[in-house]
Write an enzyme that holds these catalytic residues in place. Structure first.
Site, PDB file in Angstrom:
ATOM      1  N   THR A  10      37.069  44.214  37.427  1.00 25.78           N
ATOM      2  CA  THR A  10      38.182  43.396  36.516  1.00 25.78           C
ATOM      3  C   THR A  10      37.990  41.787  36.513  1.00 25.78           C
ATOM      4  OG1 THR A  10      39.855  43.494  38.203  1.00 25.78           O
ATOM      5  CG2 THR A  10      39.624  45.324  36.414  1.00 25.78           C
ATOM      6  N   ALA A  66      37.672  40.190  45.754  1.00 27.05           N
ATOM      7  CA  ALA A  66      38.227  39.225  46.389  1.00 27.05           C
ATOM      8  C   ALA A  66      39.582  38.589  45.994  1.00 27.05           C
ATOM      9  CB  ALA A  66      37.243  38.109  46.935  1.00 27.05           C
ATOM     10  N   THR A  79      30.492  31.736  49.142  1.00 29.42           N
ATOM     11  CA  THR A  79      30.929  30.405  48.095  1.00 29.42           C
ATOM     12  C   THR A  79      30.670  29.115  48.657  1.00 29.42           C
ATOM     13  OG1 THR A  79      32.905  29.433  47.319  1.00 29.42           O
ATOM     14  CG2 THR A  79      33.181  31.107  49.245  1.00 29.42           C
ATOM     15  N   GLU A  91      33.072  27.073  48.817  1.00 25.72           N
ATOM     16  CA  GLU A  91      34.096  26.728  49.480  1.00 25.72           C
ATOM     17  C   GLU A  91      33.967  26.755  51.078  1.00 25.72           C
ATOM     18  OE1 GLU A  91      37.805  26.005  49.425  1.00 25.72           O
ATOM     19  OE2 GLU A  91      37.024  25.209  47.564  1.00 25.72           O
ATOM     20  N   TYR A 121      41.299  30.726  52.406  1.00 19.90           N
ATOM     21  CA  TYR A 121      40.036  31.510  51.542  1.00 19.90           C
ATOM     22  C   TYR A 121      38.691  31.119  52.109  1.00 19.90           C
ATOM     23  CZ  TYR A 121      36.745  32.112  47.584  1.00 19.90           C
ATOM     24  OH  TYR A 121      35.946  32.487  46.906  1.00 19.90           O
ATOM     25  N   LYS A 124      35.861  33.861  53.474  1.00 15.97           N
ATOM     26  CA  LYS A 124      34.635  34.132  53.027  1.00 15.97           C
ATOM     27  C   LYS A 124      33.622  33.559  54.131  1.00 15.97           C
ATOM     28  CE  LYS A 124      34.702  35.236  48.694  1.00 15.97           C
ATOM     29  NZ  LYS A 124      34.072  36.381  48.193  1.00 15.97           N
ATOM     30  N   HIS A 152      31.915  28.692  39.070  1.00 16.10           N
ATOM     31  CA  HIS A 152      31.200  28.898  37.491  1.00 16.10           C
ATOM     32  C   HIS A 152      32.324  29.405  36.874  1.00 16.10           C
ATOM     33  CE1 HIS A 152      30.330  32.007  40.801  1.00 16.10           C
ATOM     34  NE2 HIS A 152      30.576  33.052  39.882  1.00 16.10           N
ATOM     35  N   ARG A 196      37.214  33.425  32.499  1.00 11.17           N
ATOM     36  CA  ARG A 196      37.815  32.580  33.795  1.00 11.17           C
ATOM     37  C   ARG A 196      39.139  33.134  33.635  1.00 11.17           C
ATOM     38  NH1 ARG A 196      36.934  31.413  39.089  1.00 11.17           N
ATOM     39  NH2 ARG A 196      36.511  29.484  39.306  1.00 11.17           N
TER      40      ARG A 196
HETATM   41  P1  NAP Z   1      38.320  36.986  39.958  1.00 10.01           P
HETATM   42  O1  NAP Z   1      38.010  36.834  38.579  1.00 10.01           O
HETATM   43  O2  NAP Z   1      39.152  36.392  40.758  1.00 10.01           O
HETATM   44  O3  NAP Z   1      38.105  38.560  40.458  1.00 10.01           O
HETATM   45  C1  NAP Z   1      38.362  38.973  41.599  1.00 10.01           C
HETATM   46  C2  NAP Z   1      38.310  40.490  41.460  1.00 10.01           C
HETATM   47  O4  NAP Z   1      38.573  41.031  42.988  1.00 10.01           O
HETATM   48  C3  NAP Z   1      39.335  41.245  40.644  1.00 10.01           C
HETATM   49  O5  NAP Z   1      38.504  42.192  40.123  1.00 10.01           O
HETATM   50  C4  NAP Z   1      40.350  41.813  41.411  1.00 10.01           C
HETATM   51  O6  NAP Z   1      41.026  42.824  41.030  1.00 10.01           O
HETATM   52  C5  NAP Z   1      39.566  42.054  42.891  1.00 10.01           C
HETATM   53  N1  NAP Z   1      40.409  42.258  43.920  1.00 10.01           N
HETATM   54  C6  NAP Z   1      41.164  41.798  44.485  1.00 10.01           C
HETATM   55  N2  NAP Z   1      41.748  42.117  45.462  1.00 10.01           N
HETATM   56  C7  NAP Z   1      41.089  43.478  45.611  1.00 10.01           C
HETATM   57  C8  NAP Z   1      41.283  44.427  46.568  1.00 10.01           C
HETATM   58  N3  NAP Z   1      42.132  44.633  47.332  1.00 10.01           N
HETATM   59  N4  NAP Z   1      40.611  45.676  46.375  1.00 10.01           N
HETATM   60  C9  NAP Z   1      39.643  45.510  45.441  1.00 10.01           C
HETATM   61  N5  NAP Z   1      39.641  44.730  44.479  1.00 10.01           N
HETATM   62  C10 NAP Z   1      40.179  43.520  44.706  1.00 10.01           C
HETATM   63  O7  NAP Z   1      37.043  36.415  40.805  1.00 10.01           O
HETATM   64  P2  NAP Z   1      35.437  36.077  39.968  1.00 10.01           P
HETATM   65  O8  NAP Z   1      35.657  34.431  39.465  1.00 10.01           O
HETATM   66  O9  NAP Z   1      35.113  36.984  39.128  1.00 10.01           O
HETATM   67  O10 NAP Z   1      34.540  35.801  41.472  1.00 10.01           O
HETATM   68  C11 NAP Z   1      33.976  36.805  41.886  1.00 10.01           C
HETATM   69  C12 NAP Z   1      33.679  36.739  43.358  1.00 10.01           C
HETATM   70  O11 NAP Z   1      32.790  35.554  43.467  1.00 10.01           O
HETATM   71  C13 NAP Z   1      34.859  36.699  44.113  1.00 10.01           C
HETATM   72  O12 NAP Z   1      34.599  37.265  45.395  1.00 10.01           O
HETATM   73  C14 NAP Z   1      34.875  34.913  44.323  1.00 10.01           C
HETATM   74  O13 NAP Z   1      35.543  34.806  45.521  1.00 10.01           O
HETATM   75  C15 NAP Z   1      33.426  34.654  44.468  1.00 10.01           C
HETATM   76  N6  NAP Z   1      33.066  33.279  43.721  1.00 10.01           N
HETATM   77  C16 NAP Z   1      33.555  32.854  42.769  1.00 10.01           C
HETATM   78  C17 NAP Z   1      33.020  31.618  42.281  1.00 10.01           C
HETATM   79  C18 NAP Z   1      33.672  31.216  41.057  1.00 10.01           C
HETATM   80  O14 NAP Z   1      33.590  30.059  40.626  1.00 10.01           O
HETATM   81  N7  NAP Z   1      34.094  32.088  40.063  1.00 10.01           N
HETATM   82  C19 NAP Z   1      32.320  30.879  43.081  1.00 10.01           C
HETATM   83  C20 NAP Z   1      31.926  31.334  44.186  1.00 10.01           C
HETATM   84  C21 NAP Z   1      32.365  32.555  44.907  1.00 10.01           C
HETATM   85  P3  NAP Z   1      42.465  42.862  40.253  1.00 10.01           P
HETATM   86  O15 NAP Z   1      42.025  42.214  38.584  1.00 10.01           O
HETATM   87  O16 NAP Z   1      42.799  44.254  40.461  1.00 10.01           O
HETATM   88  O17 NAP Z   1      43.211  41.623  40.812  1.00 10.01           O
HETATM   89  N1  GDD Z   2      43.801  26.126  40.242  1.00  8.12           N
HETATM   90  C1  GDD Z   2      44.249  24.972  40.181  1.00  8.12           C
HETATM   91  N2  GDD Z   2      45.248  24.608  39.176  1.00  8.12           N
HETATM   92  N3  GDD Z   2      43.409  23.738  40.285  1.00  8.12           N
HETATM   93  C2  GDD Z   2      43.831  22.601  40.163  1.00  8.12           C
HETATM   94  C3  GDD Z   2      45.126  22.271  39.421  1.00  8.12           C
HETATM   95  C4  GDD Z   2      45.887  23.147  38.755  1.00  8.12           C
HETATM   96  O1  GDD Z   2      46.819  23.099  38.411  1.00  8.12           O
HETATM   97  N4  GDD Z   2      45.203  20.774  39.386  1.00  8.12           N
HETATM   98  C5  GDD Z   2      44.302  20.276  40.221  1.00  8.12           C
HETATM   99  N5  GDD Z   2      43.279  21.367  40.501  1.00  8.12           N
HETATM  100  C6  GDD Z   2      42.329  21.142  41.243  1.00  8.12           C
HETATM  101  C7  GDD Z   2      42.015  21.862  42.689  1.00  8.12           C
HETATM  102  O2  GDD Z   2      42.885  21.333  43.778  1.00  8.12           O
HETATM  103  C8  GDD Z   2      40.691  21.929  43.033  1.00  8.12           C
HETATM  104  O3  GDD Z   2      40.503  20.324  43.641  1.00  8.12           O
HETATM  105  C9  GDD Z   2      40.125  21.787  41.608  1.00  8.12           C
HETATM  106  O4  GDD Z   2      41.132  21.467  40.760  1.00  8.12           O
HETATM  107  C10 GDD Z   2      39.320  22.978  41.534  1.00  8.12           C
HETATM  108  O5  GDD Z   2      40.418  24.172  41.729  1.00  8.12           O
HETATM  109  P1  GDD Z   2      40.150  25.693  41.050  1.00  8.12           P
HETATM  110  O6  GDD Z   2      39.897  25.744  39.508  1.00  8.12           O
HETATM  111  O7  GDD Z   2      41.389  26.662  41.561  1.00  8.12           O
HETATM  112  O8  GDD Z   2      38.859  25.978  41.734  1.00  8.12           O
HETATM  113  P2  GDD Z   2      38.522  26.060  43.359  1.00  8.12           P
HETATM  114  O9  GDD Z   2      37.324  24.882  43.290  1.00  8.12           O
HETATM  115  O10 GDD Z   2      39.472  25.804  44.363  1.00  8.12           O
HETATM  116  O11 GDD Z   2      37.988  27.538  43.717  1.00  8.12           O
HETATM  117  C11 GDD Z   2      37.026  28.008  42.832  1.00  8.12           C
HETATM  118  O12 GDD Z   2      35.549  27.744  43.083  1.00  8.12           O
HETATM  119  C12 GDD Z   2      35.291  28.181  44.452  1.00  8.12           C
HETATM  120  C13 GDD Z   2      33.757  28.004  44.436  1.00  8.12           C
HETATM  121  O13 GDD Z   2      33.677  26.536  45.107  1.00  8.12           O
HETATM  122  C14 GDD Z   2      37.187  29.508  42.917  1.00  8.12           C
HETATM  123  O14 GDD Z   2      36.614  30.353  42.042  1.00  8.12           O
HETATM  124  C15 GDD Z   2      36.746  30.101  44.206  1.00  8.12           C
HETATM  125  O15 GDD Z   2      37.174  31.519  44.165  1.00  8.12           O
HETATM  126  C16 GDD Z   2      35.185  29.692  44.413  1.00  8.12           C
HETATM  127  O16 GDD Z   2      34.855  30.474  45.539  1.00  8.12           O
END
Ligand code: NAP
Ligand code: GDD
Length: 331
Positions: free
Chosen positions: A11, A81, A126, A128, A154, A158, A184, A189
């Site tokens: 999802t 996650a 990640t 992170e 987090y 990870k 990404h 998103r």
């Molecule tokens: P996301 O949109 O937050 O999706 C997270 C997914 O995990 C959702 O489908 C959520 O389900 C599911 N989930 C949460 N808790 C769960 C549980 N207890 N059991 C089973 N499913 C569960 O994240 P995303 O952006 O698609 O990212 C995908 C993966 O890549 C994540 O592991 C994230 O940490 C990692 N990642 C993301 C980025 C990025 O920039 N997007 C970068 C590096 C790594 P619900 O919808 O039910 O909550």
């Molecule tokens: N979410 C959020 N909301 N972030 C904010 C805001 C706000 O209102 N204002 C400023 N920020 C700043 C955060 O403090 C951070 O420095 C930056 O914006 C990015 O925040 P997020 O978009 O929440 O992403 P992230 O970088 O913390 O984490 C995402 O990327 C990771 C990979 O580097 C997530 O997708 C993680 O799951 C992923 O691993």
């Protein structure tokens, strides 16, 4: 024979893009969905009827075993996650259980069902994990050999998931690869992440539905790419003869201010400052100041390269949100 894939986190943003990609390649796609009444089920069933949904939760080992027995996957993509860094400071133990130990539960489900030699596994690691402290390779960007120093519950969870995946590769010979993905984004998103929060607010300001946006730290920098490009890299990792770990990134970094600047320009506003208020509620106890990735290995070995650039990403997101917000009367 069509390949079968099981995606956890179906999802989520990446679950959407990856399932589309695998479906287009002819895979049978199974998706793990949690909760007895997941609010996203209806949308998924309508938009992506090809996905075979399996109920389960990363914290429930037996549900993961059942999912593997049911899907009989050739490939498992562990995308599930709790993925919001800010939220992880509020629920650190839950994040350890889901984002950290949940990965062990999936690996154990593969091992216990006898899949160590037949199933290929992808772990969503990640940037992170690096923590933004550019102490070991200034200016070059983080690559696969850079030091880890996570700065949030987090990131720490990870890092456990990353190392337990490597351990199962070494101990049991599982074809398990970790994609160390930098941020990404895109039209799928979640609204809780900063890019989509901005693109959606900009669309609403443009349409007169909202007059300002509240944000936290505007000075942090991220290496932002397009999610659709990154899921291709995940798939490529599992097609290699040998499992390995790869950084996926753009090699560029931009601040939140840069994202605001380009987003507001999309709606003809040059000075975004009057529309943005800073709210300490969105600040984090410890911040990752800068992320910059070095994708050279993925480009060389996998032939992967991002296609959408930073201005293209901002444009795509703002245009999508203007479309969505124009189509609904809700304020
Ligand atoms: P996301 O949109 O937050 O999706 C997270 C997914 O995990 C959702 O489908 C959520 O389900 C599911 N989930 C949460 N808790 C769960 C549980 N207890 N059991 C089973 N499913 C569960 O994240 P995303 O952006 O698609 O990212 C995908 C993966 O890549 C994540 O592991 C994230 O940490 C990692 N990642 C993301 C980025 C990025 O920039 N997007 C970068 C590096 C790594 P619900 O919808 O039910 O909550
Ligand atoms: N979410 C959020 N909301 N972030 C904010 C805001 C706000 O209102 N204002 C400023 N920020 C700043 C955060 O403090 C951070 O420095 C930056 O914006 C990015 O925040 P997020 O978009 O929440 O992403 P992230 O970088 O913390 O984490 C995402 O990327 C990771 C990979 O580097 C997530 O997708 C993680 O799951 C992923 O691993």
């Amino acid at each position: 024979m069509a390949k079968q894939a099981l995606i956890t986190g179906i999802t989520g943003q990446d679950g959407y893009h990856l399932s589309e990609l695998l479906h287009a390649k002819g895979y049978t796609v199974y998706g793990l969905m949690r909760g007895q009444q997941n609010p996203k089920r209806g949308r998924l069933e309508q938009e992506q009827p090809f996905i075979k949904l399996v109920e389960g939760d990363l914290t429930d080992q037996s549900s993961l075993i059942r999912a593997i027995e049911l899907a009989k996957p050739d490939e498992v993509y562990n995308l599930a996650a709790i993925s919001h860094v800010g939220y992880s400071f509020k629920t650190p133990q839950l994040v350890a259980d889901v984002t950290g130990k949940g990965t062990l539960n999936v690996l154990e489900a593969i091992r216990l069902t006898g899949g160590t030699k037949s199933i290929r596994f992808y772990q969503a690691s990640t940037s992170e994990m690096f923590g933004g402290l550019d102490y070991n390779r200034p200016g070059k960007g983080y690559d696969e050999d850079a030091l880890f120093h996570p700065r949030s519950p987090y990131g720490v969870a990870k890092l456990y998931a990353h190392w337990i995946t490597k351990n199962y590769r070494e101990a049991y010979g599982i074809h398990a690869s970790c994609g160390i993905l930098f941020n990404h984004e895109g039209e799928r998103r979640g609204l809780e992440f900063v890019t989509r929060k901005i693109s959606n607010a900009v669309a609403r300001i443009h349409l007169g539905k909202q007059d300002h946006i509240e944000l936290g730290n505007l000075d942090s920098k991220r290496d932002w790419g397009y999610a659709g490009d990154y899921v291709e890299g995940m798939w490529l990792m599992l097609q290699q003869a040998k499992p390995d770990d790869y950084v996926l990134a753009t090699g560029e970094t931009h601040s939140i201010r840069d994202f605001l600047e380009l987003s507001f320009k999309q709606i003809g506003i040059d000075d975004w400052k009057p529309y943005v208020k800073q709210n300490p509620a969105f600040m984090r106890p410890s911040e990752v100041d800068i992320l910059l990735g070095n994708p050279a290995k993925a480009e060389r070995v996998l032939g992967w390269k991002r296609k959408v650039d930073f201005p293209g990403l901002v444009k795509l997101m703002v245009e999508y949100d203007i479309g969505i917000e124009s189509a609904t009367n809700l304020v």
